[in-house]
Design a protein around this motif. Structure first.
Motif, PDB file in Angstrom:
ATOM      1  N   UNK A 388       0.843  -1.199   0.000  1.00  0.00           N
ATOM      2  CA  UNK A 388       0.000   0.000   0.000  1.00  0.00           C
ATOM      3  C   UNK A 388       0.876   1.246   0.000  1.00  0.00           C
ATOM      4  N   UNK A 389       0.537   2.209  -0.836  1.00  0.00           N
ATOM      5  CA  UNK A 389       1.155   3.537  -0.794  1.00  0.00           C
ATOM      6  C   UNK A 389       0.235   4.445   0.015  1.00  0.00           C
ATOM      7  N   UNK A 390       0.714   4.901   1.157  1.00  0.00           N
ATOM      8  CA  UNK A 390      -0.137   5.656   2.077  1.00  0.00           C
ATOM      9  C   UNK A 390       0.470   7.036   2.293  1.00  0.00           C
ATOM     10  N   UNK A 391      -0.364   8.104   2.179  1.00  0.00           N
ATOM     11  CA  UNK A 391       0.159   9.466   2.355  1.00  0.00           C
ATOM     12  C   UNK A 391       0.576   9.727   3.797  1.00  0.00           C
ATOM     13  N   UNK A 392       1.587  10.569   3.947  1.00  0.00           N
ATOM     14  CA  UNK A 392       2.122  10.855   5.270  1.00  0.00           C
ATOM     15  C   UNK A 392       1.096  11.482   6.209  1.00  0.00           C
ATOM     16  N   UNK A 403       6.770   3.944  13.829  1.00  0.00           N
ATOM     17  CA  UNK A 403       6.455   2.755  13.042  1.00  0.00           C
ATOM     18  C   UNK A 403       6.917   2.870  11.593  1.00  0.00           C
ATOM     19  N   UNK A 404       7.577   3.969  11.240  1.00  0.00           N
ATOM     20  CA  UNK A 404       8.076   4.168   9.882  1.00  0.00           C
ATOM     21  C   UNK A 404       9.594   4.184   9.908  1.00  0.00           C
ATOM     22  N   UNK A 405      10.205   4.006   8.754  1.00  0.00           N
ATOM     23  CA  UNK A 405      11.667   4.021   8.695  1.00  0.00           C
ATOM     24  C   UNK A 405      12.183   5.430   8.984  1.00  0.00           C
ATOM     25  N   UNK A 406      13.470   5.516   9.288  1.00  0.00           N
ATOM     26  CA  UNK A 406      14.043   6.783   9.746  1.00  0.00           C
ATOM     27  C   UNK A 406      13.961   7.900   8.705  1.00  0.00           C
ATOM     28  N   UNK A 407      13.898   7.538   7.414  1.00  0.00           N
ATOM     29  CA  UNK A 407      13.853   8.576   6.372  1.00  0.00           C
ATOM     30  C   UNK A 407      12.506   9.282   6.300  1.00  0.00           C
ATOM     31  N   UNK A 408      11.495   8.757   6.997  1.00  0.00           N
ATOM     32  CA  UNK A 408      10.159   9.363   6.927  1.00  0.00           C
ATOM     33  C   UNK A 408      10.137  10.764   7.542  1.00  0.00           C
ATOM     34  N   UNK A 415       3.948  13.623   0.875  1.00  0.00           N
ATOM     35  CA  UNK A 415       4.595  12.474   0.243  1.00  0.00           C
ATOM     36  C   UNK A 415       3.927  11.176   0.710  1.00  0.00           C
ATOM     37  N   UNK A 416       4.347  10.065   0.117  1.00  0.00           N
ATOM     38  CA  UNK A 416       3.768   8.759   0.423  1.00  0.00           C
ATOM     39  C   UNK A 416       4.832   7.832   1.006  1.00  0.00           C
ATOM     40  N   UNK A 417       4.377   6.868   1.797  1.00  0.00           N
ATOM     41  CA  UNK A 417       5.238   5.782   2.261  1.00  0.00           C
ATOM     42  C   UNK A 417       4.717   4.475   1.676  1.00  0.00           C
ATOM     43  N   UNK A 521       5.812  -3.421   7.302  1.00  0.00           N
ATOM     44  CA  UNK A 521       7.220  -3.044   7.174  1.00  0.00           C
ATOM     45  C   UNK A 521       7.289  -1.926   6.144  1.00  0.00           C
ATOM     46  N   UNK A 522       7.939  -0.831   6.489  1.00  0.00           N
ATOM     47  CA  UNK A 522       8.089   0.314   5.585  1.00  0.00           C
ATOM     48  C   UNK A 522       9.181  -0.018   4.563  1.00  0.00           C
ATOM     49  N   UNK A 523       8.785  -0.234   3.297  1.00  0.00           N
ATOM     50  CA  UNK A 523       9.751  -0.627   2.253  1.00  0.00           C
ATOM     51  C   UNK A 523       9.977   0.502   1.245  1.00  0.00           C
ATOM     52  N   UNK A 524       9.692   1.733   1.660  1.00  0.00           N
ATOM     53  CA  UNK A 524       9.843   2.881   0.760  1.00  0.00           C
ATOM     54  C   UNK A 524      11.243   2.960   0.160  1.00  0.00           C
ATOM     55  N   UNK A 525      12.251   2.623   0.961  1.00  0.00           N
ATOM     56  CA  UNK A 525      13.644   2.769   0.520  1.00  0.00           C
ATOM     57  C   UNK A 525      14.251   1.466  -0.004  1.00  0.00           C
ATOM     58  N   UNK A 526      13.416   0.422  -0.129  1.00  0.00           N
ATOM     59  CA  UNK A 526      13.932  -0.889  -0.562  1.00  0.00           C
ATOM     60  C   UNK A 526      13.947  -0.974  -2.088  1.00  0.00           C
ATOM     61  N   UNK A 527      15.034  -1.463  -2.641  1.00  0.00           N
ATOM     62  CA  UNK A 527      15.163  -1.618  -4.084  1.00  0.00           C
ATOM     63  C   UNK A 527      14.464  -2.902  -4.543  1.00  0.00           C
ATOM     64  N   UNK A 528      14.003  -2.958  -5.790  1.00  0.00           N
ATOM     65  CA  UNK A 528      13.401  -4.193  -6.304  1.00  0.00           C
ATOM     66  C   UNK A 528      14.382  -5.357  -6.210  1.00  0.00           C
ATOM     67  N   UNK A 529      13.842  -6.550  -5.951  1.00  0.00           N
ATOM     68  CA  UNK A 529      14.700  -7.735  -5.861  1.00  0.00           C
ATOM     69  C   UNK A 529      14.024  -8.843  -5.085  1.00  0.00           C
TER      70      UNK A 529
END
Length: 581
Positions: A388-392, A403-408, A415-417, A521-529
């Motif tokens: 899910x893409x959820x707005x901040x 509950x979000x990663x440190x970059x939030x 923006x969205x997470x 799990x906040x995967x906003x900063x995770x690369x595809x793989x």
């Protein structure tokens, strides 16, 4: 060790047992393999299969003598060399052996003195590898080519538990239809014990998960394995309420003579006191409570035949111990939880180190004949996962609870997470209710969820790369425990609302739905793989359970930047190791 030697004079067999530093009087069945170099069959990372899962060996104190044992056990004439510091890559799973001291003449690595199987302070960066000669031993027959097909789970002591069998890479149970002492004896002998003392039915030692592999088992008593007995492959009408279990006859080794509980209100609680030799005399003393926890308490209760630990205490001023036994005689105790005796755990040798001292700060325990057993449902995780893409601006509460990663915290409010969401369904398949360790008055109120949370860390959610590097994690602040649903005929006892009692009743489960805050799990900063998704319940062992091996679920996870797939979810590490090998 001096005490053990003193007690050995009366029983030579007991001396042989104690000097081996193994938890029982037979050699653990292990299987070895070399991994990490697919080009060469005779070199690689040393991996050990034990207790249903593959693990590694630490390079601490490893020598060419140990490499010699490994190579010969695998059928090679000799060892050429060995390599420290994960030359062949980092392994996964437990580190089964650490501080091995082999002479080079042992028939199996399990016979080499060590910290004890599964007791290690190493990391996988210290995984050891070996290079064996190309030449094979003429006429060599593998002793341990078969991985264990049977195991016991949920028992309070060695030699008892729910019977589980391995089939097609998946552990399952045996239905109790026609289950008798003859079949139970085949299981006990297969595992290296004597005859069966009891054949238990009706899920008496807890309910398993997964398939029921065998039903209406009939053994002659001469089979080498329960899998050789006749059985009905149709399991119609069998449920885990009918899981079969055994209690085996295990030789009495006199462990209870060197440990006692003192000052408690009942025989099941008290200050831990151990018998040691000092200046040529046997004296009773206390155990330092620094680092004392659930695993150490489990070993004490097992050694005394008192079942499972219910609590581990680091202060025992309210229990007046035996007169003259206040002095600390054992410190630095660290157990894996499977040892039969406290002396088998890691502890300081001749130099004690206990800043607090004994007396009121001596270690204590309380024991119980029963314990809960939490099991996470892997199918629910697999079936409910989505992205899910959820707005901040809709995540303010979650942001405040971290509950979000440190970059939030560095992005604009519009923006969205990107969240990896899923449900967790946690069953209590044990014999007693799962209750939080924290007392009611210390529970924390959470405005976001509008109820009290009783456990700070109940579940961990993590996403790993295939080489084991953590790339994202859940940050759920704390948890409320309640009965969401129960098996037929069982009433709910616990609920979060209205400051109600918290826990999970036997036969019930607690569901954390995918649509509640922080169940992600906040995967906003995770690369595809391709990744490994892991959930661990009761990760710090805050609450004692009868079986911790089923507290983990691992899944394969594929993320292409737009969609996510969760597949091959399984309890424990057993099946997962097939993906990694």
């Amino acid at each position: 060790v001096d005490v053990d030697q003193h007690l050995c004079w009366s029983n030579l067999l007991k001396c042989i047992f104690l000097s081996s530093y193994m938890p029982f009087s037979y050699t653990p069945r292990i299987q070895l393999r070399l991994a990490g170099d697919k080009r060469k069959h005779n070199e690689g990372r040393v991996e050990v299969f034990y207790n249903g899962e593959w693990g590694t060996v630490c390079d601490d104190d490893f020598t060419l003598h140990a490499a010699q044992v490994v190579c010969r056990e695998l059928g090679y004439v000799e060892a050429i060399s060995w390599s420290p510091s994960s030359k062949y890559g980092k392994g996964q799973g437990p580190i089964w052996f650490d501080n091995l001291h082999c002479t080079g003449k042992e028939k199996t690595l399990a016979l080499c003195p060590s910290n004890g199987i599964g007791v290690s302070d190493c990391k996988h960066t210290e995984d050891v590898g070996v290079v064996c000669s190309d030449r094979r031993i003429p006429g060599f027959k593998f002793i341990n080519t078969m991985q264990p097909l049977v195991r016991l789970r949920g028992g309070a002591i060695v030699g008892e538990g729910r019977v589980e069998v391995l089939k097609n890479g998946e552990w399952g149970t045996i239905c109790d239809d026609n289950w008798n002492l003859q079949s139970a004896t085949v299981v006990c002998r297969e595992l290296g014990f004597g005859t069966a003392k009891e054949a238990l039915s009706g899920g008496r030692l807890g309910q398993g998960m997964g398939p029921v592999h065998m039903n209406e088992v009939e053994c002659s008593g001469f089979e080498k394995s329960i899998t050789e007995c006749f059985f009905n492959k149709e399991n119609v009408g069998c449920s885990h309420e009918e899981d079969a279990a055994v209690r085996c006859n295990v030789p009495a080794m006199g462990f209870q003579e060197r440990l006692r509980l003192s000052g408690g209100r009942t025989p099941y609680e008290g200050r831990v006191e151990v018998l040691v030799e000092r200046n040529g005399s046997l004296v009773w003393g206390t155990v330092c409570s620094d680092g004392w926890g659930t695993m150490e308490a489990m070993v004490v209760c097992r050694q005394l035949g008192l079942g499972f630990a219910s609590n581990a205490f680091q202060e025992t001023w309210y229990w007046p111990g035996a007169v003259g036994a206040d002095a600390v005689v054992m410190s630095g105790v660290r157990c894996s939880g499977t040892e039969m005796s406290l002396s088998h755990c890691l502890h300081h040798g001749g130099h004690l180190n206990c800043p607090k001292g004994g007396g009121r700060y001596a270690a204590g325990v309380s024991c119980s004949e029963t314990a809960p057993d939490l099991v996470l449902n892997p199918q629910v995780v697999e079936q409910t996962t989505y992205m899910e893409d959820r707005p901040m601006f809709m995540l303010q509460c979650a942001y405040e609870e971290n509950c979000l990663s440190s970059t939030s915290g560095q992005v604009p409010a519009n923006s969205y997470r990107r969240l990896l969401r899923f449900s967790s369904q946690i069953h209590n398949n044990g014999q007693s209710d799962f209750r939080p360790k924290a007392s009611r008055e210390s529970w924390v109120w959470h405005d976001c969820h509008r109820h009290y949370h009783s456990m700070e860390v109940f579940t961990l959610y993590d996403l790993f790369s295939l080489n084991g590097t953590k790339v994202a994690e859940g940050h759920k602040a704390s948890f409320c425990l309640e009965d969401s649903e129960c098996d037929e005929g069982i009433e709910k006892r616990y609920e979060c609302a209205n400051f109600g009692d918290q826990g999970i009743t036997v036969g019930c489960w607690d569901t954390y739905r995918h649509d509640i805050d922080c169940q992600w799990v906040d995967i906003t900063d995770v690369k595809p793989g391709d990744y490994i998704f892991q959930i661990v319940i009761n990760p710090n062992y805050e609450v004692p359970e009868s079986d911790y091996s089923n507290n983990i679920v691992k899944c394969r996870c594929r993320y292409d930047g737009h969609r996510v797939w969760m597949y091959s979810c399984h309890n424990g590490k057993t099946v997962w190791n097939h993906f990694c090998s």
